[in-house]
Write a protein that holds these residues in place. Structure first.
Motif, short mmCIF file in Angstrom:
data_model
loop_
_atom_site.label_atom_id
_atom_site.label_comp_id
_atom_site.label_asym_id
_atom_site.label_seq_id
_atom_site.Cartn_x
_atom_site.Cartn_y
_atom_site.Cartn_z
N VAL A 68 0.87 -1.18 0.00
CA VAL A 68 0.00 0.00 0.00
C VAL A 68 0.91 1.22 0.00
O VAL A 68 1.71 1.40 0.91
CB VAL A 68 -0.94 0.01 1.22
CG1 VAL A 68 -1.76 1.30 1.25
CG2 VAL A 68 -1.85 -1.20 1.19
N MET A 69 0.78 2.05 -1.05
CA MET A 69 1.64 3.22 -1.15
C MET A 69 0.99 4.49 -0.60
O MET A 69 1.67 5.38 -0.13
CB MET A 69 2.05 3.48 -2.60
CG MET A 69 3.08 2.50 -3.12
SD MET A 69 2.33 1.13 -3.99
CE MET A 69 1.68 1.87 -5.44
N ASP A 70 -0.33 4.61 -0.72
CA ASP A 70 -0.98 5.85 -0.32
C ASP A 70 -2.46 5.59 -0.05
O ASP A 70 -3.02 4.59 -0.52
CB ASP A 70 -0.81 6.91 -1.43
CG ASP A 70 -0.94 8.34 -0.95
OD1 ASP A 70 -1.15 8.57 0.26
OD2 ASP A 70 -0.83 9.24 -1.80
N ARG A 71 -3.06 6.48 0.69
CA ARG A 71 -4.49 6.39 0.99
C ARG A 71 -5.03 7.78 1.28
O ARG A 71 -4.27 8.66 1.68
CB ARG A 71 -4.74 5.47 2.19
CG ARG A 71 -4.29 6.12 3.47
CD ARG A 71 -3.56 5.33 4.51
NE ARG A 71 -2.80 4.17 4.28
CZ ARG A 71 -1.49 4.16 3.96
NH1 ARG A 71 -0.83 5.28 3.76
NH2 ARG A 71 -0.85 3.04 3.84
N ARG A 72 -6.34 7.93 1.05
CA ARG A 72 -7.03 9.18 1.37
C ARG A 72 -8.32 8.85 2.09
O ARG A 72 -9.06 7.96 1.65
CB ARG A 72 -7.39 9.96 0.11
CG ARG A 72 -6.27 10.80 -0.41
CD ARG A 72 -6.73 11.93 -1.32
NE ARG A 72 -5.54 12.47 -1.94
CZ ARG A 72 -5.30 12.48 -3.25
NH1 ARG A 72 -6.19 12.02 -4.09
NH2 ARG A 72 -4.18 12.98 -3.70
N PRO A 73 -8.62 9.58 3.16
CA PRO A 73 -9.89 9.35 3.85
C PRO A 73 -11.05 9.80 2.96
O PRO A 73 -10.84 10.45 1.93
CB PRO A 73 -9.77 10.21 5.11
CG PRO A 73 -8.78 11.26 4.77
CD PRO A 73 -7.84 10.65 3.76
N PRO A 74 -12.26 9.49 3.36
CA PRO A 74 -13.42 9.87 2.54
C PRO A 74 -13.47 11.38 2.29
O PRO A 74 -13.22 12.17 3.18
CB PRO A 74 -14.62 9.43 3.38
CG PRO A 74 -14.08 8.45 4.36
CD PRO A 74 -12.63 8.78 4.57
N VAL A 78 -7.43 4.34 -2.12
CA VAL A 78 -6.24 3.59 -1.71
C VAL A 78 -5.44 3.30 -2.98
O VAL A 78 -5.99 2.85 -3.98
CB VAL A 78 -6.59 2.28 -0.99
CG1 VAL A 78 -5.32 1.51 -0.61
CG2 VAL A 78 -7.45 2.54 0.24
N LEU A 79 -4.13 3.56 -2.91
CA LEU A 79 -3.23 3.23 -4.02
C LEU A 79 -2.37 2.06 -3.57
O LEU A 79 -1.74 2.11 -2.51
CB LEU A 79 -2.34 4.43 -4.35
CG LEU A 79 -1.33 4.22 -5.48
CD1 LEU A 79 -2.04 4.06 -6.82
CD2 LEU A 79 -0.35 5.38 -5.53
N PHE A 80 -2.37 1.00 -4.38
CA PHE A 80 -1.61 -0.19 -3.99
C PHE A 80 -0.94 -0.84 -5.20
O PHE A 80 -1.33 -0.62 -6.34
CB PHE A 80 -2.50 -1.20 -3.27
CG PHE A 80 -3.59 -1.80 -4.11
CD1 PHE A 80 -3.40 -2.98 -4.82
CD2 PHE A 80 -4.83 -1.18 -4.19
CE1 PHE A 80 -4.41 -3.53 -5.58
CE2 PHE A 80 -5.86 -1.73 -4.95
CZ PHE A 80 -5.65 -2.90 -5.65
N PHE A 81 0.07 -1.65 -4.89
CA PHE A 81 0.79 -2.46 -5.87
C PHE A 81 0.56 -3.91 -5.48
O PHE A 81 0.96 -4.35 -4.41
CB PHE A 81 2.27 -2.11 -5.84
CG PHE A 81 3.15 -2.92 -6.76
CD1 PHE A 81 2.72 -3.33 -8.01
CD2 PHE A 81 4.43 -3.28 -6.36
CE1 PHE A 81 3.53 -4.07 -8.86
CE2 PHE A 81 5.27 -4.01 -7.19
CZ PHE A 81 4.81 -4.41 -8.44
#
Length: 156
Positions: A87-93, A101-104
């Motif tokens: 998981v590289m990044d995430r943003r709340p609602p 959510v940004l993932f590889f």
């Protein structure tokens, strides 16, 4: 007795204390990242019913016959291996209730790499977080290594 296996979501926790309670219906994922991790683990554990349950009602697959989608999910899960999730990044609602959510996802099919990067969108349906949609890119199509991306630098 052998040690409990690690969770396929790569959280560092054991499966039984991480994603298993979600897969068994004992709890709902508390946020979008945990839902995304639990869905990756569900592919690894071949939990097709959980994958169906966690699709947002607005997801296009929800308009299709459930048994058809479940069959496709089971076939896809069986045909692939899921060794690693980053998981590289995430943003709340946001104001519209959409979390990101940004993932590889490292994924292999018969020894061939099928890994991808995805910016996923999640919405709460009143019961729990659900997968709404996502934008996927293959690592070879990215200007930087997948792990170097953020939500702000993910290619449009």
């Amino acid at each position: 007795m052998p040690p409990a296996p690690p969770c396929p979501c790569c959280s560092g926790l054991r499966y039984r204390e991480c994603c298993a309670p979600f897969h068994r219906g004992e709890a709902e994922a508390p946020d979008a990242e945990r839902l995304m991790r639990s869905r990756y683990a569900a592919f690894a554990q071949r939990e097709a019913a959980y994958l169906w349950k966690t699709l947002h009602p607005d997801h296009p697959d929800r308009a299709r016959p459930q048994e058809e989608v479940l069959r496709e999910l089971r076939d896809f899960a069986r045909a692939h291996q899921y060794p690693k999730l980053v998981v590289m990044d995430r943003r709340p609602p946001d104001a519209n209730g959409v979390a990101q959510v940004l993932f590889f996802a490292k994924v292999f099919e018969k020894g061939k790499e099928r890994s991808f990067v995805e910016r996923s969108y999640f919405r709460h349906d009143g019961t729990g977080w659900r997968y709404h949609s996502g934008d996927t890119r293959m690592p070879r199509d990215l200007p930087v290594p997948p792990e170097a991306l953020t939500l702000d630098t993910f290619p449009e």
